[in-house]
Design a protein around this motif. Structure first.
Motif: not given
Length: 291
Positions: A168-189
């Protein structure tokens, strides 16, 4: 290089300031900071049972080792360290480190781990714990499994590949993030982030991808994802149905289907967002809590 084999250490700062040392098949019992201010250290098949084993160290190679629960806050202020084939049970590990590499590592209690580190590589790593990797930068992650909320808050210059994140709440306030070939489960991404790119990802998220400046999504799936893209500028290509879209600011949304499109015309200019979609099942001018 001096070699120590099959020893048991205890007491404060057991090998303080050691240099050019290899330790094999040994145990570090009660006693804080056994390697404080050490450099050019190699360890193989060692056990750490107490706090702060590596602080202010340089050039450390660790293989086949175990940090037990009380070996917490294990690696802080350390530069150029590699950890391979390790089990880490202790929380609050890896703080303010530079040039850190973890491969084939399991972290069973990774609460508040990997904070404010720079130049990090993770490969074949699993972690369980909240607030993972806060304020870290210049990270390369491959085949990572995470179970823990509030991850990667404030991170910069991060690439994640072939991973599965339950968070939950992944990558908040982040900058220059790249996610490839992945699964993300969680609120407020991804809230309050800048330059977030998701490629070939599957995402499940209540109110995911909101308040983002420059969101890019390519060939992504959204499952059970509602109220997406609020106050977001984006270029999003979604290959399946989006359950609901809410108040996007500008850009393009391409989707196979949108179950509900909610646009409050007094808050956003709908002409600034191009929607390419064969089927929109419902259009609303306000969300259900304002109805």
């Amino acid at each position: 290089m001096e070699i120590i084999n099959q020893k048991s250490f205890s007491g404060e700062r057991a090998l303080y300031g050691a240099k050019n040392l290899r330790v094999e098949d040994s145990v570090f019992e009660n006693g804080e900071s056994p390697f404080k201010e050490a450099s050019n250290i190699e360890l193989d098949n060692c056990l750490f049972r107490w706090k702060y084993p590596f602080w202010y160290c340089n050039d450390v190679k660790v293989t086949n080792c175990t940090w037990f629960d009380m070996a917490r806050a294990g690696v802080w202020y350390t530069k150029n360290m590699s950890v391979n084939n390790a089990q880490i049970q202790a929380p609050k590990n890896f703080r303010r480190c530079e040039k850190l590499s973890l491969e084939n590592v399991t972290m069973t209690n990774a609460a508040e781990t990997l904070w404010s580190c720079k130049g990090v590589k993770l490969k074949n790593v699993s972690a369980k714990g909240d607030y993972f990797a806060m304020n870290s930068s210049d990270m390369e992650i491959d085949n990572f499994y995470l179970d823990g909320n509030y991850s990667f808050d404030g991170c910069k210059n991060l690439t994640v590949r072939n991973s599965r994140l339950t968070t939950k709440d992944a990558f908040w306030n982040s900058e220059n993030v790249t996610v490839i070939d992945s699964t993300i489960m969680g609120e407020y991404l991804g809230w309050n982030s800048k330059n977030l790119t998701l490629i070939n990802c599957t995402i499940e998220s209540l109110q995911g991808m909101c308040y983002i400046e420059n969101l890019v999504m390519k060939n992504c799936k959204l499952i059970n994802t509602t109220l997406a893209f609020e106050n977001c500028t984006m270029d999003a290509q979604i290959v399946n149905k989006i359950d609901s879209v809410f108040n996007p600011i500008s850009g393009t949304i391409e989707a196979a289907e949108i179950d509900e499109l909610i646009v409050e015309k007094d808050l956003v200019d709908e002409t600034k967002t191009k929607i390419v979609c064969a089927k929109i099942n419902k259009r609303s001018d306000k969300p259900e809590w304002k109805a």
